[in-house]
Design a protein around this motif. Structure first.
Motif, PDB file in Angstrom:
ATOM      1  N   CYS A 304     -66.670  29.248 111.855  1.00  0.00           N
ATOM      2  CA  CYS A 304     -66.329  29.749 110.511  1.00  0.00           C
ATOM      3  C   CYS A 304     -65.571  28.695 109.713  1.00  0.00           C
ATOM      4  CB  CYS A 304     -65.623  31.097 110.531  1.00  0.00           C
ATOM      5  SG  CYS A 304     -63.838  31.092 110.634  1.00  0.00           S
ATOM      6  N   THR A 305     -65.577  28.866 108.416  1.00  0.00           N
ATOM      7  CA  THR A 305     -64.987  27.888 107.491  1.00  0.00           C
ATOM      8  C   THR A 305     -63.865  28.523 106.678  1.00  0.00           C
ATOM      9  OG1 THR A 305     -66.818  28.434 105.979  1.00  0.00           O
ATOM     10  CG2 THR A 305     -67.020  26.407 107.261  1.00  0.00           C
ATOM     11  N   VAL A 306     -63.051  29.335 107.341  1.00  0.00           N
ATOM     12  CA  VAL A 306     -61.983  30.040 106.632  1.00  0.00           C
ATOM     13  C   VAL A 306     -60.957  29.067 106.069  1.00  0.00           C
ATOM     14  CG1 VAL A 306     -60.621  30.411 108.743  1.00  0.00           C
ATOM     15  CG2 VAL A 306     -60.324  31.940 106.779  1.00  0.00           C
ATOM     16  N   ALA A 307     -60.727  27.931 106.762  1.00  0.00           N
ATOM     17  CA  ALA A 307     -59.718  26.973 106.281  1.00  0.00           C
ATOM     18  C   ALA A 307     -59.917  25.629 106.963  1.00  0.00           C
ATOM     19  CB  ALA A 307     -58.307  27.495 106.555  1.00  0.00           C
ATOM     20  N   TYR A 308     -60.281  24.620 106.175  1.00  0.00           N
ATOM     21  CA  TYR A 308     -60.381  23.265 106.723  1.00  0.00           C
ATOM     22  C   TYR A 308     -60.007  22.275 105.630  1.00  0.00           C
ATOM     23  CZ  TYR A 308     -64.894  22.982 104.252  1.00  0.00           C
ATOM     24  OH  TYR A 308     -65.878  22.991 103.290  1.00  0.00           O
ATOM     25  N   ALA A 309     -59.399  21.180 106.052  1.00  0.00           N
ATOM     26  CA  ALA A 309     -59.091  20.096 105.125  1.00  0.00           C
ATOM     27  C   ALA A 309     -60.166  19.032 105.250  1.00  0.00           C
ATOM     28  CB  ALA A 309     -57.714  19.508 105.424  1.00  0.00           C
ATOM     29  N   VAL A 310     -60.385  18.313 104.170  1.00  0.00           N
ATOM     30  CA  VAL A 310     -61.419  17.281 104.169  1.00  0.00           C
ATOM     31  C   VAL A 310     -60.933  16.098 103.354  1.00  0.00           C
ATOM     32  CG1 VAL A 310     -62.598  18.339 102.187  1.00  0.00           C
ATOM     33  CG2 VAL A 310     -63.876  16.816 103.716  1.00  0.00           C
ATOM     34  N   THR A 311     -61.207  14.899 103.852  1.00  0.00           N
ATOM     35  CA  THR A 311     -60.922  13.692 103.076  1.00  0.00           C
ATOM     36  C   THR A 311     -62.095  13.416 102.141  1.00  0.00           C
ATOM     37  OG1 THR A 311     -61.920  12.278 104.766  1.00  0.00           O
ATOM     38  CG2 THR A 311     -59.543  12.691 104.946  1.00  0.00           C
ATOM     39  N   GLN A 312     -61.894  12.488 101.220  1.00  0.00           N
ATOM     40  CA  GLN A 312     -62.973  12.155 100.285  1.00  0.00           C
ATOM     41  C   GLN A 312     -64.175  11.580 101.042  1.00  0.00           C
ATOM     42  OE1 GLN A 312     -63.355   8.861  96.904  1.00  0.00           O
ATOM     43  NE2 GLN A 312     -61.843  10.393  96.352  1.00  0.00           N
ATOM     44  N   GLN A 313     -63.912  10.748 102.036  1.00  0.00           N
ATOM     45  CA  GLN A 313     -65.007  10.191 102.825  1.00  0.00           C
ATOM     46  C   GLN A 313     -65.729  11.295 103.592  1.00  0.00           C
ATOM     47  OE1 GLN A 313     -66.270   7.235 102.753  1.00  0.00           O
ATOM     48  NE2 GLN A 313     -67.725   7.463 104.439  1.00  0.00           N
ATOM     49  N   GLY A 314     -64.965  12.250 104.118  1.00  0.00           N
ATOM     50  CA  GLY A 314     -65.580  13.374 104.813  1.00  0.00           C
ATOM     51  C   GLY A 314     -66.447  14.205 103.896  1.00  0.00           C
ATOM     52  N   ALA A 315     -65.987  14.446 102.674  1.00  0.00           N
ATOM     53  CA  ALA A 315     -66.767  15.226 101.711  1.00  0.00           C
ATOM     54  C   ALA A 315     -68.087  14.530 101.394  1.00  0.00           C
ATOM     55  CB  ALA A 315     -65.949  15.436 100.434  1.00  0.00           C
ATOM     56  N   LYS A 316     -68.042  13.212 101.300  1.00  0.00           N
ATOM     57  CA  LYS A 316     -69.261  12.458 101.016  1.00  0.00           C
ATOM     58  C   LYS A 316     -70.271  12.607 102.157  1.00  0.00           C
ATOM     59  CE  LYS A 316     -68.507   8.476  99.235  1.00  0.00           C
ATOM     60  NZ  LYS A 316     -68.169   7.029  99.067  1.00  0.00           N
ATOM     61  N   LYS A 317     -69.792  12.526 103.389  1.00  0.00           N
ATOM     62  CA  LYS A 317     -70.681  12.686 104.547  1.00  0.00           C
ATOM     63  C   LYS A 317     -71.277  14.088 104.604  1.00  0.00           C
ATOM     64  CE  LYS A 317     -68.251   9.356 107.528  1.00  0.00           C
ATOM     65  NZ  LYS A 317     -67.470   9.203 108.781  1.00  0.00           N
ATOM     66  N   LEU A 318     -70.452  15.099 104.328  1.00  0.00           N
ATOM     67  CA  LEU A 318     -70.929  16.478 104.378  1.00  0.00           C
ATOM     68  C   LEU A 318     -71.989  16.723 103.315  1.00  0.00           C
ATOM     69  CD1 LEU A 318     -67.564  18.412 104.889  1.00  0.00           C
ATOM     70  CD2 LEU A 318     -69.294  17.912 106.614  1.00  0.00           C
ATOM     71  N   LEU A 319     -71.756  16.233 102.102  1.00  0.00           N
ATOM     72  CA  LEU A 319     -72.699  16.478 101.012  1.00  0.00           C
ATOM     73  C   LEU A 319     -74.032  15.793 101.279  1.00  0.00           C
ATOM     74  CD1 LEU A 319     -72.856  17.961  98.297  1.00  0.00           C
ATOM     75  CD2 LEU A 319     -72.180  15.827  97.185  1.00  0.00           C
ATOM     76  N   TYR A 320     -73.987  14.638 101.915  1.00  0.00           N
ATOM     77  CA  TYR A 320     -75.220  13.907 102.222  1.00  0.00           C
ATOM     78  C   TYR A 320     -76.000  14.562 103.363  1.00  0.00           C
ATOM     79  CZ  TYR A 320     -78.369  10.190 103.779  1.00  0.00           C
ATOM     80  OH  TYR A 320     -79.474   9.472 104.161  1.00  0.00           O
ATOM     81  N   ASN A 321     -75.293  14.981 104.401  1.00  0.00           N
ATOM     82  CA  ASN A 321     -75.951  15.412 105.628  1.00  0.00           C
ATOM     83  C   ASN A 321     -76.269  16.902 105.708  1.00  0.00           C
ATOM     84  OD1 ASN A 321     -76.050  13.012 107.662  1.00  0.00           O
ATOM     85  ND2 ASN A 321     -74.009  12.874 106.759  1.00  0.00           N
ATOM     86  N   ILE A 322     -75.604  17.707 104.890  1.00  0.00           N
ATOM     87  CA  ILE A 322     -75.795  19.152 104.984  1.00  0.00           C
ATOM     88  C   ILE A 322     -76.361  19.683 103.672  1.00  0.00           C
ATOM     89  CG2 ILE A 322     -74.695  21.386 105.368  1.00  0.00           C
ATOM     90  CD1 ILE A 322     -72.613  20.000 107.048  1.00  0.00           C
ATOM     91  N   GLY A 323     -77.631  20.020 103.677  1.00  0.00           N
ATOM     92  CA  GLY A 323     -78.248  20.655 102.523  1.00  0.00           C
ATOM     93  C   GLY A 323     -78.631  19.725 101.406  1.00  0.00           C
TER      94      GLY A 323
END
Length: 417
Positions: A304-323
């Motif tokens: 579940c994704t109820v609460a997680y922190a993300v760095t800017q680099q992490g956000a970039k990886k997530l946006l590219y790899n997921i969906g």
């Protein structure tokens, strides 16, 4: 009548000035013009930094800063790794006591559900609850609207997402919108909450301990903090995801690295679910009624994704790899776990969780329809917390001056990690 010549008019206009005085004025004006030309030529030959140094040496500290960031007490943008953060000042652990818990932003996603072909309204009841508990615990939330999966453009649906329901697709898109926003707004770290989140009334103290141990130990980092991280970041910047909250967790049995510390606000055995009790004990620590302990472990299988922190680099990886470029075939939380297990992103997980889901009648809005009769938030429950902020709201309904029931004193907690 004969017109006067220009020369005659000039002599008439200046006729009242003595010749010697006029000569002095002419010389003074000429000297001033020459001086202005010399100064302009000199400064034109200097670089901007040299000019600034000259101004500083003449006027001292009263010279205006060279950028808006410096005027606000921040580093210039070009000097910030991974986006904007804080100006070095004091102990960055103290930043966990600010209104964003040491992160640059705290976002919360407000559910926007689809049931069949019917769109339900945004959950204003959850907006109310989130804003009350945030205000009561000095947390500043930034609202992010949910996404109705039924209303997404067909071409915007992720590749291979045919087996996912509209609520699951909408949930992913709401998180993806925040990953995109983190990059667009140059945010270095952000905490992302869903609108059923709950946390301890002492959330600032809890995260101060988390920050302290993340900064002091290289067990999970494998390297020293950089000069910038040590001076300006409460949690460092060497991670992509930090799961401060989850519904369940699966550790990596091939990796025993962890950070262990006593936390007086962690749940004890009576407040902790067996799954987390077993996870803590799998690292060699006994959980008892007077034990309040927390672990930081390498992220492996949080659900579940109820609460997680993300760095800017992490956000970039997530946006590219997921969906995005890579598509997705599973709900967003499982897709994130896949990236973690593949080593594409890395993270830190708090066990037991610091932020937990608040469930009413044990149901989540992602996979379940609305209940037949609305059930008020006083009938919900938050597990794995010592002092739930949502439960603490009950005091707002009490008569001023009334005495709360006496609390049984707690036995002395363990004193050694």
């Amino acid at each position: 009548m004969v017109a006067a010549s220009p020369t005659a008019l000039g002599r008439a206009a200046l006729g009242y000035l003595p010749a010697r005085r006029f000569s002095r004025i002419f010389l003074a004006v000429s000297a001033t013009l020459v001086l202005i030309i010399i100064i302009h030529a000199h400064f034109y030959s200097l670089s901007p930094s040299q000019i600034q140094d000259r101004i500083q040496s003449t006027w001292g500290s009263t010279a205006r800063p060279t950028s808006q960031n410096q005027q606000n007490g921040q580093r210039p943008h070009s000097n910030k790794p991974h986006g904007g953060q804080h100006k070095p000042h004091g102990d960055p652990v103290d930043d966990t006591y600010n209104s964003t818990l040491g992160f640059e932003k705290v976002f919360y996603i407000n559910a926007d559900k689809t049931d069949g072909n019917t769109r339900t309204n945004s959950r204003t009841d959850r907006q109310d609850a989130m804003n009350i508990i945030a205000h009561s615990t000095n947390v500043k939330l930034t609202y992010e609207p949910g996404v109705n999966g039924k209303e997404m453009h067909p071409n915007a649906l992720p590749e291979s997402s045919d087996g996912m329901g509209p609520n699951q697709v909408g949930c992913w898109r709401a998180h993806a919108n925040l990953w995109q926003r983190i990059m667009a707004e140059d945010i270095s770290t952000a905490l992302i909450l869903e609108d059923d989140a709950d946390w301890d009334v002492n959330i600032h103290d809890i995260l101060a301990l988390t920050s302290q141990h993340m900064r002091e130990s290289n067990t999970l980092r494998g390297r020293d903090l950089t000069e910038y991280e040590r001076a300006a970041t409460p949690y460092g910047l060497d991670w992509d995801l930090m799961y401060v909250g989850h519904c369940w967790d699966d550790r990596n049995w091939d990796d025993s690295s962890h950070i262990n510390y006593l936390d007086p606000d962690a749940p004890d055995m009576g407040e902790m679910e067996d799954a987390y009790k077993n996870e803590v004990e799998s690292y060699g620590y006994e959980v008892r009624n007077n034990t309040r302990r927390r672990l930081l472990i390498p992220t492996w299988g949080p659900i579940c994704t109820v609460a997680y922190a993300v760095t800017q680099q992490g956000a970039k990886k997530l946006l590219y790899n997921i969906g995005g470029y890579k598509g997705m075939s599973a709900p967003v939380d499982l897709a994130m776990v896949g990236l973690l297990k593949d080593g594409i992103v890395k993270g830190v997980t708090a066990v037991p969780p610091i932020i937990v889901p608040f469930n009413i009648d044990g149901k989540s809005d992602i996979n379940n329809g609305p209940v037949e009769k609305p059930i008020g938030p006083l009938h919900g429950v938050s597990k794995n917390l010592k002092n739930s902020a949502r439960s603490a709201l009950a005091v707002l309904g009490e008569v001023p001056g009334s005495q709360p029931p006496e609390k049984v004193p707690e036995a002395n907690p363990d004193t050694e990690p």
